[in-house]
Design an enzyme around this catalytic site. Structure first.
Site, PDB file in Angstrom:
ATOM      1  N   TYR A   1      -8.244  -6.912  10.214  1.00  0.00           N
ATOM      2  CA  TYR A   1      -7.362  -5.853  10.723  1.00  0.00           C
ATOM      3  C   TYR A   1      -7.431  -5.809  12.252  1.00  0.00           C
ATOM      4  O   TYR A   1      -6.405  -5.867  12.926  1.00  0.00           O
ATOM      5  CB  TYR A   1      -7.812  -4.531  10.114  1.00  0.00           C
ATOM      6  CG  TYR A   1      -6.986  -3.321  10.484  1.00  0.00           C
ATOM      7  CD1 TYR A   1      -5.694  -3.149   9.985  1.00  0.00           C
ATOM      8  CD2 TYR A   1      -7.516  -2.310  11.289  1.00  0.00           C
ATOM      9  CE1 TYR A   1      -4.950  -2.016  10.294  1.00  0.00           C
ATOM     10  CE2 TYR A   1      -6.781  -1.173  11.590  1.00  0.00           C
ATOM     11  CZ  TYR A   1      -5.504  -1.020  11.097  1.00  0.00           C
ATOM     12  OH  TYR A   1      -4.775   0.105  11.399  1.00  0.00           O
TER      13      TYR A   1
ATOM     14  N   THR B   1      -5.319   9.553  11.802  1.00  0.00           N
ATOM     15  CA  THR B   1      -4.269  10.551  11.559  1.00  0.00           C
ATOM     16  C   THR B   1      -4.228  10.888  10.074  1.00  0.00           C
ATOM     17  O   THR B   1      -4.481  10.022   9.231  1.00  0.00           O
ATOM     18  CB  THR B   1      -2.916   9.991  12.037  1.00  0.00           C
ATOM     19  OG1 THR B   1      -3.040   9.674  13.434  1.00  0.00           O
ATOM     20  CG2 THR B   1      -1.793  10.989  11.857  1.00  0.00           C
TER      21      THR B   1
ATOM     22  N   SER C   1       1.541  -2.571   7.699  1.00  0.00           N
ATOM     23  CA  SER C   1       0.192  -3.157   7.626  1.00  0.00           C
ATOM     24  C   SER C   1      -0.657  -2.260   6.744  1.00  0.00           C
ATOM     25  O   SER C   1      -0.570  -1.035   6.845  1.00  0.00           O
ATOM     26  CB  SER C   1      -0.472  -3.205   9.013  1.00  0.00           C
ATOM     27  OG  SER C   1      -1.844  -3.532   8.881  1.00  0.00           O
TER      28      SER C   1
ATOM     29  N   ASN D   1       7.811 -11.887  13.357  1.00  0.00           N
ATOM     30  CA  ASN D   1       9.167 -11.748  12.798  1.00  0.00           C
ATOM     31  C   ASN D   1       9.861 -10.489  13.326  1.00  0.00           C
ATOM     32  O   ASN D   1      11.063 -10.498  13.614  1.00  0.00           O
ATOM     33  CB  ASN D   1       9.110 -11.718  11.271  1.00  0.00           C
ATOM     34  CG  ASN D   1       8.719 -13.076  10.694  1.00  0.00           C
ATOM     35  OD1 ASN D   1       9.021 -14.103  11.294  1.00  0.00           O
ATOM     36  ND2 ASN D   1       8.044 -13.082   9.556  1.00  0.00           N
TER      37      ASN D   1
ATOM     38  N   THR E   1       0.829  -1.213   0.000  1.00  0.00           N
ATOM     39  CA  THR E   1       0.000   0.000   0.000  1.00  0.00           C
ATOM     40  C   THR E   1       0.863   1.263   0.000  1.00  0.00           C
ATOM     41  O   THR E   1       0.355   2.357  -0.199  1.00  0.00           O
ATOM     42  CB  THR E   1      -0.945   0.049   1.231  1.00  0.00           C
ATOM     43  OG1 THR E   1      -0.140  -0.001   2.421  1.00  0.00           O
ATOM     44  CG2 THR E   1      -1.931  -1.104   1.232  1.00  0.00           C
ATOM     45  N   GLY E   2       2.164   1.132   0.245  1.00  0.00           N
ATOM     46  CA  GLY E   2       3.059   2.290   0.298  1.00  0.00           C
ATOM     47  C   GLY E   2       3.630   2.619  -1.072  1.00  0.00           C
ATOM     48  O   GLY E   2       3.379   1.910  -2.049  1.00  0.00           O
TER      49      GLY E   2
HETATM   50  P1  NAD Z   1       0.110   2.987   4.830  1.00  0.00           P
HETATM   51  O1  NAD Z   1      -0.683   1.996   4.053  1.00  0.00           O
HETATM   52  O2  NAD Z   1       0.401   4.304   4.229  1.00  0.00           O
HETATM   53  O3  NAD Z   1       1.485   2.346   5.305  1.00  0.00           O
HETATM   54  C1  NAD Z   1       1.654   0.990   5.617  1.00  0.00           C
HETATM   55  C2  NAD Z   1       2.955   0.508   4.985  1.00  0.00           C
HETATM   56  O4  NAD Z   1       3.178  -0.861   5.349  1.00  0.00           O
HETATM   57  C3  NAD Z   1       2.906   0.565   3.454  1.00  0.00           C
HETATM   58  O5  NAD Z   1       4.052   1.212   2.939  1.00  0.00           O
HETATM   59  C4  NAD Z   1       2.861  -0.902   3.045  1.00  0.00           C
HETATM   60  O6  NAD Z   1       3.418  -1.130   1.767  1.00  0.00           O
HETATM   61  C5  NAD Z   1       3.639  -1.560   4.185  1.00  0.00           C
HETATM   62  N1  NAD Z   1       3.351  -2.979   4.351  1.00  0.00           N
HETATM   63  C6  NAD Z   1       2.144  -3.575   4.517  1.00  0.00           C
HETATM   64  N2  NAD Z   1       2.298  -4.907   4.631  1.00  0.00           N
HETATM   65  C7  NAD Z   1       3.637  -5.158   4.558  1.00  0.00           C
HETATM   66  C8  NAD Z   1       4.429  -6.327   4.626  1.00  0.00           C
HETATM   67  N3  NAD Z   1       3.870  -7.553   4.765  1.00  0.00           N
HETATM   68  N4  NAD Z   1       5.768  -6.222   4.520  1.00  0.00           N
HETATM   69  C9  NAD Z   1       6.358  -5.010   4.375  1.00  0.00           C
HETATM   70  N5  NAD Z   1       5.658  -3.852   4.306  1.00  0.00           N
HETATM   71  C10 NAD Z   1       4.310  -3.926   4.393  1.00  0.00           C
HETATM   72  O7  NAD Z   1      -0.675   3.183   6.227  1.00  0.00           O
HETATM   73  P2  NAD Z   1      -0.362   4.161   7.446  1.00  0.00           P
HETATM   74  O8  NAD Z   1      -1.555   5.013   7.650  1.00  0.00           O
HETATM   75  O9  NAD Z   1       0.959   4.793   7.283  1.00  0.00           O
HETATM   76  O10 NAD Z   1      -0.315   3.124   8.657  1.00  0.00           O
HETATM   77  C11 NAD Z   1       0.918   2.694   9.202  1.00  0.00           C
HETATM   78  C12 NAD Z   1       0.674   1.884  10.464  1.00  0.00           C
HETATM   79  O11 NAD Z   1      -0.039   2.671  11.422  1.00  0.00           O
HETATM   80  C13 NAD Z   1      -0.164   0.623  10.228  1.00  0.00           C
HETATM   81  O12 NAD Z   1       0.340  -0.418  11.033  1.00  0.00           O
HETATM   82  C14 NAD Z   1      -1.543   1.029  10.703  1.00  0.00           C
HETATM   83  O13 NAD Z   1      -2.269  -0.066  11.170  1.00  0.00           O
HETATM   84  C15 NAD Z   1      -1.213   2.008  11.823  1.00  0.00           C
HETATM   85  N6  NAD Z   1      -2.316   2.964  12.033  1.00  0.00           N
HETATM   86  C16 NAD Z   1      -2.488   4.036  11.210  1.00  0.00           C
HETATM   87  C17 NAD Z   1      -3.546   4.913  11.458  1.00  0.00           C
HETATM   88  C18 NAD Z   1      -3.757   6.159  10.630  1.00  0.00           C
HETATM   89  O14 NAD Z   1      -4.696   6.907  10.914  1.00  0.00           O
HETATM   90  N7  NAD Z   1      -2.937   6.481   9.648  1.00  0.00           N
HETATM   91  C19 NAD Z   1      -4.426   4.672  12.510  1.00  0.00           C
HETATM   92  C20 NAD Z   1      -4.239   3.547  13.292  1.00  0.00           C
HETATM   93  C21 NAD Z   1      -3.165   2.705  13.074  1.00  0.00           C
END
Ligand code: NAD
Ligand code: UDP
Length: 320
Positions: A151, A181, A76, A105, A35-36
């Site tokens: 999730y 956020t 994630s 891991n 997703t990044g």
């Molecule tokens: P995002 O999708 O922008 O970033 C998540 C990153 O994790 C992506 O770059 C994706 O490619 C990478 N990723 C996913 N699965 C992977 C894997 N198996 N191996 C390696 N990389 C992997 O989302 P975000 O908003 O930046 O969220 C980041 C973290 O913060 C997450 O764990 C999310 O659950 C947590 N979170 C975010 C929010 C928010 O409001 N943004 C709220 C609660 C929790």
């Protein structure tokens, strides 16, 4: 410190890398780009304190080097929107693997190096909450077989596993429960409310409010969140800590505020059928613990945070 950040190419992970480097730490970013986006890290190319490993954290993690001080596990999918290909509802197995095997891991790496471990957990572990606002002592209201459970339950498992490594192996762990956020580098098409509304408003499309818009959220600007997380990393608090902005608004109000920032407001449309199953009615963090143990509270209000976010969306806006 030498720090491993998983999910480094994501929205929050990339801001976290920036902050760690600015504080003088060495960062190893890890991501599989599910997703990044590489663009989120492009500005770090040539940065001497940053290196990157493309890797799926649900597979065994091999790191170069003999010293590691901290692991920050952010990998994630994070958007719940079933209408986006990046929503975790459409990546169910990958989401459970990132939260389950990925956490295992990452904790394994922390144990091997004797490093501190910080888990990015979420307000979603409270599910559709029946206690409001949500303190860390609330156990939540989650449907274990609902579409969001991939999730929510993965993060609940991740919290339990983190505490198991702390209690059983003595790993120095932290758990941050992140509430909604927003900020620059969010994926425009991941389907979350802020990027959807900003992109729609900037491209003259109607703002798509799901349901009647009376559901609430509390939106935190990314710099405030990263400050709280950095303080938590440096603290010795092992209990989960909510980090978020307690200022609660309805989703309709969010649409109206975003419209008010632009010269030509868009129409607001109500799409009752898009309100996903298990979409929480109300969400607001109780941040008493963060205030008490970290001396932290947000400083950027929604108007200001959205104004700081607009230029990014202006530059990348997409007309579908
Ligand atoms: P995002 O999708 O922008 O970033 C998540 C990153 O994790 C992506 O770059 C994706 O490619 C990478 N990723 C996913 N699965 C992977 C894997 N198996 N191996 C390696 N990389 C992997 O989302 P975000 O908003 O930046 O969220 C980041 C973290 O913060 C997450 O764990 C999310 O659950 C947590 N979170 C975010 C929010 C928010 O409001 N943004 C709220 C609660 C929790
Ligand atoms: N939402 C909406 N229109 C959109 C995207 C989201 O009305 O285009 C609603 C969604 O149904 C939820 C709220 O906005 O009630 C927040 O959704 P988001 O995906 O940002 O995060 P969540 O808090 O649900 O994880």
């Amino acid at each position: 410190m030498r720090v491993l950040v998983t999910g480094a190419a994501g929205f929050l992970g990339s801001h976290l890398c920036d902050r760690l480097i600015a504080e003088g730490h060495q960062v190893i970013g890890m991501d599989n780009f599910i997703t990044g986006r590489p663009e989120n890290l492009a500005h770090l190319e040539g940065e001497k304190d940053f290196s990157f490993i493309e890797h799926d954290v649900s597979e065994f993690i091999n790191l170069p080097g003999s010293k590691l001080d901290a692991v920050m596990h952010f990998a994630s999918p994070a958007s719940p929107n079933p209408n986006s290909p990046y929503g975790y509802v459409n990546l169910p197995i990958q989401t459970m693997k990132a939260g389950g095997l990925g956490t295992l891991n990452s904790l394994g790496v922390a144990r091997a190096y004797g490093a501190r471990f910080l888990l990015a957990s979420t307000s979603e572990i409270y599910g559709d909450p029946q206690v409001h606002p949500q303190p860390e002592s609330y156990w939540g209201h989650v449907n274990p077989i609902g579409v969001r459970s991939v999730y929510d339950e993965a993060k609940r498992f991740a919290e339990a596993l983190t505490l198991a490594y702390h209690r059983f192996h003595g790993i120095d762990t932290r758990i941050v429960r992140i509430f909604n956020t927003y900020g620059p580098r969010m994926r425009l098409d991941d389907g979350r409310a802020v990027p959807n509304f900003l992109n729609q408003a900037l491209t003259g499309q109607p703002l798509t409010v799901y349901g009647n818009g009376s559901q609430t959220r509390s939106f935190c600007y990314v710099d405030d969140l990263i400050e709280g997380i950095y303080r938590l990393l440096l603290s010795d608090e092992h209990r989960p800590v909510n980090i978020g902005n307690p200022s609660e608004i309805t989703i309709l109000e969010l649409a109206q505020i975003i419209n008010s920032l632009l010269e030509n407001p868009s129409e607001v449309v109500f799409l009752p059928d898009k309100r996903g199953e298990g979409d929480p009615e109300r969400r607001r963090p109780d941040i008493s613990r963060a205030k008490e143990v970290l001396g932290w509270q947000p400083t950027v209000d929604l108007q200001e945070g959205l104004t700081r976010t607009l230029p990014y969306f202006q530059a990348y806006k997409q007309t579908p």
